[in-house]
Design a protein around this motif. Sequence first.
Motif, mmCIF file in Angstrom:
data_model
loop_
_atom_site.group_PDB
_atom_site.id
_atom_site.type_symbol
_atom_site.label_atom_id
_atom_site.label_comp_id
_atom_site.label_asym_id
_atom_site.label_seq_id
_atom_site.Cartn_x
_atom_site.Cartn_y
_atom_site.Cartn_z
ATOM 1 N N HIS A 17 0.868 -1.190 0.000
ATOM 2 C CA HIS A 17 0.000 0.000 0.000
ATOM 3 C C HIS A 17 0.895 1.229 0.000
ATOM 4 O O HIS A 17 1.676 1.448 0.936
ATOM 5 C CB HIS A 17 -0.891 0.061 1.246
ATOM 6 C CG HIS A 17 -2.105 -0.802 1.155
ATOM 7 N ND1 HIS A 17 -3.033 -0.900 2.169
ATOM 8 C CD2 HIS A 17 -2.557 -1.622 0.161
ATOM 9 C CE1 HIS A 17 -4.011 -1.736 1.801
ATOM 10 N NE2 HIS A 17 -3.743 -2.189 0.597
ATOM 11 N N ILE A 18 0.773 2.020 -1.057
ATOM 12 C CA ILE A 18 1.475 3.305 -1.144
ATOM 13 C C ILE A 18 0.480 4.372 -0.669
ATOM 14 O O ILE A 18 -0.722 4.266 -0.939
ATOM 15 C CB ILE A 18 1.905 3.541 -2.614
ATOM 16 C CG1 ILE A 18 3.005 2.539 -2.990
ATOM 17 C CG2 ILE A 18 2.367 4.982 -2.838
ATOM 18 C CD1 ILE A 18 3.342 2.518 -4.481
ATOM 19 N N VAL A 19 0.972 5.381 0.039
ATOM 20 C CA VAL A 19 0.056 6.416 0.550
ATOM 21 C C VAL A 19 -0.164 7.472 -0.540
ATOM 22 O O VAL A 19 0.791 8.100 -1.012
ATOM 23 C CB VAL A 19 0.642 7.086 1.826
ATOM 24 C CG1 VAL A 19 -0.333 8.125 2.356
ATOM 25 C CG2 VAL A 19 0.957 6.048 2.887
ATOM 26 N N ALA A 44 2.476 9.529 11.050
ATOM 27 C CA ALA A 44 1.911 8.304 11.634
ATOM 28 C C ALA A 44 1.993 7.153 10.620
ATOM 29 O O ALA A 44 2.395 6.028 10.970
ATOM 30 C CB ALA A 44 0.467 8.549 12.060
ATOM 31 N N TYR A 45 1.647 7.417 9.368
ATOM 32 C CA TYR A 45 1.752 6.371 8.332
ATOM 33 C C TYR A 45 3.206 5.944 8.159
ATOM 34 O O TYR A 45 3.526 4.750 8.114
ATOM 35 C CB TYR A 45 1.169 6.869 6.996
ATOM 36 C CG TYR A 45 -0.316 6.596 6.866
ATOM 37 C CD1 TYR A 45 -0.780 5.403 6.317
ATOM 38 C CD2 TYR A 45 -1.251 7.509 7.316
ATOM 39 C CE1 TYR A 45 -2.139 5.140 6.211
ATOM 40 C CE2 TYR A 45 -2.617 7.253 7.217
ATOM 41 C CZ TYR A 45 -3.053 6.069 6.662
ATOM 42 O OH TYR A 45 -4.405 5.804 6.571
ATOM 43 N N PHE A 46 4.089 6.926 8.069
ATOM 44 C CA PHE A 46 5.515 6.638 7.837
ATOM 45 C C PHE A 46 6.050 5.732 8.947
ATOM 46 O O PHE A 46 6.712 4.715 8.675
ATOM 47 C CB PHE A 46 6.272 7.970 7.794
ATOM 48 C CG PHE A 46 7.746 7.843 7.576
ATOM 49 C CD1 PHE A 46 8.255 7.570 6.319
ATOM 50 C CD2 PHE A 46 8.634 8.008 8.640
ATOM 51 C CE1 PHE A 46 9.630 7.455 6.114
ATOM 52 C CE2 PHE A 46 10.000 7.908 8.444
ATOM 53 C CZ PHE A 46 10.503 7.622 7.178
ATOM 54 N N GLU A 47 5.741 6.086 10.192
ATOM 55 C CA GLU A 47 6.283 5.308 11.307
ATOM 56 C C GLU A 47 5.646 3.927 11.401
ATOM 57 O O GLU A 47 6.209 3.017 11.999
ATOM 58 C CB GLU A 47 6.124 6.071 12.626
ATOM 59 C CG GLU A 47 7.085 7.244 12.754
ATOM 60 C CD GLU A 47 8.570 6.862 12.562
ATOM 61 O OE1 GLU A 47 8.922 5.685 12.702
ATOM 62 O OE2 GLU A 47 9.373 7.757 12.233
ATOM 63 N N PHE A 53 5.195 7.559 -0.627
ATOM 64 C CA PHE A 53 4.078 8.483 -0.809
ATOM 65 C C PHE A 53 3.970 8.855 -2.285
ATOM 66 O O PHE A 53 4.971 9.097 -2.938
ATOM 67 C CB PHE A 53 4.304 9.757 0.029
ATOM 68 C CG PHE A 53 4.213 9.514 1.520
ATOM 69 C CD1 PHE A 53 5.245 8.871 2.198
ATOM 70 C CD2 PHE A 53 3.099 9.912 2.227
ATOM 71 C CE1 PHE A 53 5.160 8.637 3.568
ATOM 72 C CE2 PHE A 53 3.002 9.676 3.599
ATOM 73 C CZ PHE A 53 4.034 9.038 4.271
ATOM 74 N N ASP A 54 2.729 8.937 -2.765
ATOM 75 C CA ASP A 54 2.481 9.268 -4.168
ATOM 76 C C ASP A 54 1.920 10.683 -4.280
ATOM 77 O O ASP A 54 0.940 11.022 -3.615
ATOM 78 C CB ASP A 54 1.460 8.276 -4.761
ATOM 79 C CG ASP A 54 1.231 8.525 -6.243
ATOM 80 O OD1 ASP A 54 2.079 8.103 -7.047
ATOM 81 O OD2 ASP A 54 0.212 9.154 -6.599
ATOM 82 N N CYS A 55 2.551 11.489 -5.135
ATOM 83 C CA CYS A 55 2.035 12.841 -5.355
ATOM 84 C C CYS A 55 2.187 13.181 -6.840
ATOM 85 O O CYS A 55 2.378 12.282 -7.667
ATOM 86 C CB CYS A 55 2.770 13.841 -4.463
ATOM 87 S SG CYS A 55 4.515 14.035 -4.836
ATOM 88 N N ALA A 281 -1.230 -1.087 -4.353
ATOM 89 C CA ALA A 281 -2.395 -0.200 -4.465
ATOM 90 C C ALA A 281 -2.009 1.118 -3.798
ATOM 91 O O ALA A 281 -1.396 1.114 -2.728
ATOM 92 C CB ALA A 281 -3.598 -0.819 -3.766
ATOM 93 N N ILE A 282 -2.362 2.210 -4.447
ATOM 94 C CA ILE A 282 -2.111 3.539 -3.863
ATOM 95 C C ILE A 282 -3.408 3.931 -3.166
ATOM 96 O O ILE A 282 -4.429 4.129 -3.825
ATOM 97 C CB ILE A 282 -1.774 4.566 -4.956
ATOM 98 C CG1 ILE A 282 -0.649 4.050 -5.843
ATOM 99 C CG2 ILE A 282 -1.400 5.910 -4.346
ATOM 100 C CD1 ILE A 282 -0.531 4.813 -7.164
ATOM 101 N N ILE A 283 -3.371 4.004 -1.850
ATOM 102 C CA ILE A 283 -4.604 4.278 -1.110
ATOM 103 C C ILE A 283 -4.580 5.733 -0.654
ATOM 104 O O ILE A 283 -3.658 6.168 0.040
ATOM 105 C CB ILE A 283 -4.736 3.344 0.130
ATOM 106 C CG1 ILE A 283 -4.568 1.865 -0.272
ATOM 107 C CG2 ILE A 283 -6.064 3.594 0.841
ATOM 108 C CD1 ILE A 283 -5.709 1.246 -1.025
ATOM 109 N N GLY A 284 -5.605 6.466 -1.038
ATOM 110 C CA GLY A 284 -5.661 7.893 -0.719
ATOM 111 C C GLY A 284 -5.820 8.137 0.776
ATOM 112 O O GLY A 284 -6.514 7.402 1.481
#
Length: 352
Positions: A17-19, A44-47, A53-55, A281-284
């Motif tokens: 899962h990519i953020v 929080a996600y990173f830790e 992360f996708d941008c 999957a890139i989850i928003g």
Amino acid sequence: MTVPRIDLVDDYSVPRHIVGLWQLSGGHQTSATSAEAALRAMEAYFEAGYDTFDCADIYTGVEDLLGQFRDRLGSRAARLQVHTKYVPDRGALAQLDRSAVEAAIDRSLRRLQCERLDLVQFAWWDYETPGYVDVVGWLGEIRETGKIRHIGTTNFDVERLDQMATIAVPMVAHQVQYSILDRRPTHGLTAFLDETESAMVCYGSLAGGLLSDRWLDVPEPDGPLANRSLTKYRLIVEEIGGWHALQNLLRVLREIADGHHSEVAHIASAWVLDQPRVAAAIIGMRNAKHLTGARQAFSVALTKGDKRRILDWQESHPGPAGDTFGLERDPEGPHSAIMWTDLNSEPSKPAQ
Ligand SMILES: NC(=O)c1ccc[n+]([C@@H]2O[C@H](COP(=O)([O-])OP(=O)(O)OC[C@H]3O[C@@H](n4cnc5c(N)ncnc54)[C@H](OP(=O)(O)O)[C@@H]3O)[C@@H](O)[C@H]2O)c1
């Protein structure tokens, strides 16, 4: 459970899962997330192990926000992986040259406060304007200078990917919409990726959140939706037969989730991760509210029976036809009508 990873290439892996950070871009939501709340959620996600992360250069304010995040992480930033997109404005495609491409990459580097972009995913709004093969060549040259680690694409169809494959620039990932509702990658892309031994990273896997318990047994909304993502996937719901069809699917997914003591969203993302050639999957993300329990998604192993039930629903609701992003390119259709295609030339707004 740790967040599982997958190698995109030998020396580069990503969490499954990519953020996704489109949700934080200026103008995306009616109720904005403050920059400080966004930074806390990202940390929080990173830790928790979600280090990628996708941008995009067109996600207003988001590259800058990720730059601030990198700064806040200090020495921990060495573990951060940023996937951005190079999305030249539709109105600028005809004039692009190598220096314009490099200037856009330099701008992303500045905003992201880094010396090298881990992945640049290249997009092109209009196939009628030539030039996308040249751009891939220039991106390959810029990669040689050390400013880019890996190159990928987003929203190209097989015909154009085939053209781009004629020049020797390695592509590590192709970002496309893929979900239980939208299986256009099966109409050619999966076979192409089998041949070229490349992978997909997928967006829309939760249809902006519509594929979650939040929308089960909810009457059809009759006004504007709370964010651009819901607006986009609401149109995909029309392609599968409308709100009633979505509700039928959500009931099926709820029953499957019961069998796994899980959630509808986890079943939806597990289905995508189970498809051939899907790396992640890139989850928003809008905030950290879904982080608790998010890793449970990786413990769902869909049974043959689960897959059969989903396929039965899909067979009676085939969903969008054609290749990836074809509908979105139809100038007369509703999908292109909601798209903003010249965001790079608009005055910059802060992320929300
Ligand atoms: N290349 C492209 O053209 C393109 C297009 C679209 C998106 N993307 C990328 O893909 C990312 C994903 O965005 P998307 O628009 O496709 O949305 P998505 O991932 O399908 O859905 C994201 C939404 O689902 C809800 N959600 C997330 N985790 C959940 C959970 N565990 N349980 C229940 N609900 C959950 C959240 O909504 P709430 O916060 O409302 O609960 C979240 O905002 C974007 O951020 C962007 O990076 C790329």
